[in-house]
Design an enzyme around this catalytic site. Structure first.
Site, PDB file in Angstrom:
ATOM      1  N   SER A 123       0.836  -1.199   0.000  1.00 50.49           N
ATOM      2  CA  SER A 123       0.000   0.000   0.000  1.00 50.49           C
ATOM      3  C   SER A 123       0.868   1.244   0.000  1.00 50.49           C
ATOM      4  CB  SER A 123      -0.847  -0.029   1.280  1.00 50.49           C
ATOM      5  OG  SER A 123      -1.381   1.247   1.552  1.00 50.49           O
ATOM      6  N   TYR A 126      -1.399  -0.029  10.465  1.00 52.35           N
ATOM      7  CA  TYR A 126      -1.720  -0.663   9.173  1.00 52.35           C
ATOM      8  C   TYR A 126      -0.538  -0.524   8.206  1.00 52.35           C
ATOM      9  CZ  TYR A 126      -3.421  -1.065   4.430  1.00 52.35           C
ATOM     10  OH  TYR A 126      -3.533  -1.408   3.107  1.00 52.35           O
ATOM     11  N   LYS A 135       2.193  -3.389   6.507  1.00 51.67           N
ATOM     12  CA  LYS A 135       2.477  -3.555   5.075  1.00 51.67           C
ATOM     13  C   LYS A 135       3.979  -3.457   4.808  1.00 51.67           C
ATOM     14  CE  LYS A 135      -1.468  -4.593   3.587  1.00 51.67           C
ATOM     15  NZ  LYS A 135      -1.693  -5.904   2.940  1.00 51.67           N
TER      16      LYS A 135
HETATM   17  C1  WQD Z   1      -8.896  10.187   0.458  1.00 50.20           C
HETATM   18  C2  WQD Z   1      -8.950  11.688   0.730  1.00 50.20           C
HETATM   19  C3  WQD Z   1      -9.474  12.279   2.987  1.00 50.20           C
HETATM   20  C4  WQD Z   1     -13.667  10.933   2.930  1.00 50.20           C
HETATM   21  C5  WQD Z   1      -6.408   5.267   2.787  1.00 50.20           C
HETATM   22  C6  WQD Z   1      -5.256   4.474   3.306  1.00 50.20           C
HETATM   23  C7  WQD Z   1      -4.543   3.812   2.190  1.00 50.20           C
HETATM   24  C8  WQD Z   1      -5.489   2.976   1.386  1.00 50.20           C
HETATM   25  C9  WQD Z   1      -6.611   3.787   0.897  1.00 50.20           C
HETATM   26  C10 WQD Z   1      -5.952   0.695   2.067  1.00 50.20           C
HETATM   27  C11 WQD Z   1      -8.295  12.096   2.036  1.00 50.20           C
HETATM   28  C12 WQD Z   1     -10.534  12.748   2.047  1.00 50.20           C
HETATM   29  C13 WQD Z   1     -12.349  11.196   2.614  1.00 50.20           C
HETATM   30  C14 WQD Z   1     -14.577  12.026   3.080  1.00 50.20           C
HETATM   31  C15 WQD Z   1     -12.798  13.551   2.596  1.00 50.20           C
HETATM   32  N1  WQD Z   1      -6.021   1.932   2.190  1.00 50.20           N
HETATM   33  N2  WQD Z   1     -11.920  12.479   2.460  1.00 50.20           N
HETATM   34  N3  WQD Z   1     -14.093  13.287   2.911  1.00 50.20           N
HETATM   35  O1  WQD Z   1      -6.693   8.236   3.429  1.00 50.20           O
HETATM   36  O2  WQD Z   1      -5.853   8.604   1.062  1.00 50.20           O
HETATM   37  O3  WQD Z   1      -5.900   6.335   1.994  1.00 50.20           O
HETATM   38  O4  WQD Z   1      -7.247   4.421   2.009  1.00 50.20           O
HETATM   39  O5  WQD Z   1      -5.526  -0.209   1.637  1.00 50.20           O
HETATM   40  O6  WQD Z   1      -3.544   3.044   2.687  1.00 50.20           O
HETATM   41  O7  WQD Z   1      -4.382   5.333   3.987  1.00 50.20           O
HETATM   42  O8  WQD Z   1      -8.024   7.382   1.432  1.00 50.20           O
HETATM   43  O9  WQD Z   1     -10.331   7.439   0.634  1.00 50.20           O
HETATM   44  O10 WQD Z   1      -9.890   7.630   3.119  1.00 50.20           O
HETATM   45  O11 WQD Z   1      -9.311   9.527   1.645  1.00 50.20           O
HETATM   46  O12 WQD Z   1     -12.421  14.708   2.473  1.00 50.20           O
HETATM   47  O13 WQD Z   1     -15.785  11.866   3.353  1.00 50.20           O
HETATM   48  O14 WQD Z   1     -10.332  12.046   0.845  1.00 50.20           O
HETATM   49  O15 WQD Z   1      -9.239  13.208   4.002  1.00 50.20           O
HETATM   50  O16 WQD Z   1      -7.671  13.329   1.841  1.00 50.20           O
HETATM   51  P1  WQD Z   1      -6.578   7.754   2.049  1.00 50.20           P
HETATM   52  P2  WQD Z   1      -9.467   7.926   1.735  1.00 50.20           P
END
Ligand code: WQD
Length: 328
Positions: free
Chosen positions: A117, A141, A145
């Site tokens: 990841s 997490y 990985k």
């Molecule tokens: C993306 C962006 C949020 C929801 C995580 C893990 C990564 C992988 C994927 C697993 C961020 C923003 C989100 C909302 C928002 N996981 N957001 N409003 O955090 O980049 O990655 O998931 O295997 O390892 O770290 O993904 O989709 O949670 O967020 O503003 O309602 O969207 O703050 O900037 P992230 P995400």
């Protein structure tokens, strides 16, 4: 070649199974069905229900199905939960991997593809993250990985397996509605949920040092991710024992949260402006891949764009939430 795909009844795993079989590879799914769904496994692909912590069951599955390679996707993947339950995450993701590799080595399985990841990078302070960018994970997490990558590489070198770790960036979309992600843990489904509930999607912070102030990510279609596994598996099958690879699997294109919420509104037919809330702790401002290495080594690059991701994910959402779209 016969590939055992752990987590093959999960969201990404089921896409990998489909891509592998479409490419003519034999696949066997190994899944404990804790979050996986048996119906995602296509007809004709054997499903072995078992835990990666169960070495005996793994060993008998290898023998019964003549397994020559493993694609290991089974694991826990929620960052927030990993902070609350680190022992659980290390047990499932690191101990489970150790048991699986131990069984693989004892059974003479020659090839191993590991689901890693972009979270191994933590808060990278670079425009494009290469595989040489230092890994400083910010959550248990991400740590599991990174530790997993080290273990895979060490075992491959010591015991002559060919190995690859694939660092997925932000996965979205579906090949078909029934294969869509059922979890609501990432941006795209979280925005769908808000829109469907008649509420404003939330943007977690608009004061980041990015062009529009919202976080920038590298979104990649799950079908492109699946095709990267096929290309990787094939390369491993023709590589010298002990060969190891680490690849970023992304598009190399940054998309902001604001751009995503606007696009989701447009694709789904809603017109509900997002509401800015406070930052979510631990979110890096920008994480975008350099996908040059996998392109150079395997000739793989992503073919599908963000609109494809949102449209196909929405078709899956509507299937699970038949009322979705009515409040537009
Ligand atoms: C993306 C962006 C949020 C929801 C995580 C893990 C990564 C992988 C994927 C697993 C961020 C923003 C989100 C909302 C928002 N996981 N957001 N409003 O955090 O980049 O990655 O998931 O295997 O390892 O770290 O993904 O989709 O949670 O967020 O503003 O309602 O969207 O703050 O900037 P992230 P995400």
């Amino acid at each position: 070649m016969t590939w055992l795909i752990t987590g093959g009844a999960g969201y990404i795993g089921a896409h990998v199974v489909r891509a592998m079989t479409e490419a003519g590879e034999r696949a066997v799914v190994y899944d404990d069905l804790s979050t996986g769904v048996a119906e995602r496994v296509p007809a004709g692909v054997p499903l072995v229900v078992g835990s990666v912590l169960d070495g005996e069951r793994l060993t008998s599955a290898f023998a019964e199905h003549g397994v020559t390679g493993i694609v290991h996707l089974a694991g826990k993947k929620q960052v927030g939960e990993s902070v609350e339950r680190p022992l659980h995450y290390y047990r499932e993701n690191v101990e489970g991997l150790r048991v699986l590799l131990d069984a693989a080595v004892s059974s003479g399985v020659a090839h191993f593809v590991f689901s890693s990841s972009a979270s191994v990078y933590g808060m990278p302070d670079v425009d494009l993250v290469t595989e040489e960018t230092p890994c400083l994970p910010m959550s248990p997490y991400g740590e599991t990985k990174l530790a997993g990558e080290w273990l895979v590489r060490a075992v491959g070198r010591a015991h002559g397996l060919t190995t690859a770790s694939l660092r997925y960036f932000n996965v979205a979309g579906a090949a078909a509605p029934e294969l869509a992600d059922t979890g609501v843990f990432n941006l795209v489904p979280m925005v769908f949920e808000k829109l469907t509930d008649g509420e404003a999607p939330r943007v977690f912070g608009a004061d980041y040092p990015t062009p529009d102030g919202t976080c920038v990510r590298d979104y990649i279609h799950v079908v492109d991710i699946a095709e990267a596994h096929v290309a990787t598996a094939r390369r491993l099958a023709s590589s010298a024992p002990g060969t190891d690879f680490v690849f970023n699997v992304g598009r190399g294109e940054g998309v902001s949260v604001r751009e995503m919420t606007d696009l989701i509104n447009a694709v789904t037919g809603y017109d509900t402006p997002a509401e800015v809330t406070s930052r979510r702790p631990g979110d890096p401002a920008r994480v975008v891949a350099s996908a040059d290495r996998i392109a150079a080594e395997l000739g793989w690059s992503a073919k599908r764009d963000v609109r494809d991701m949102v449209a196909s994910a929405w078709a899956g959402w509507v299937r699970l939430h038949p009322g979705a779209g009515r409040g537009r």
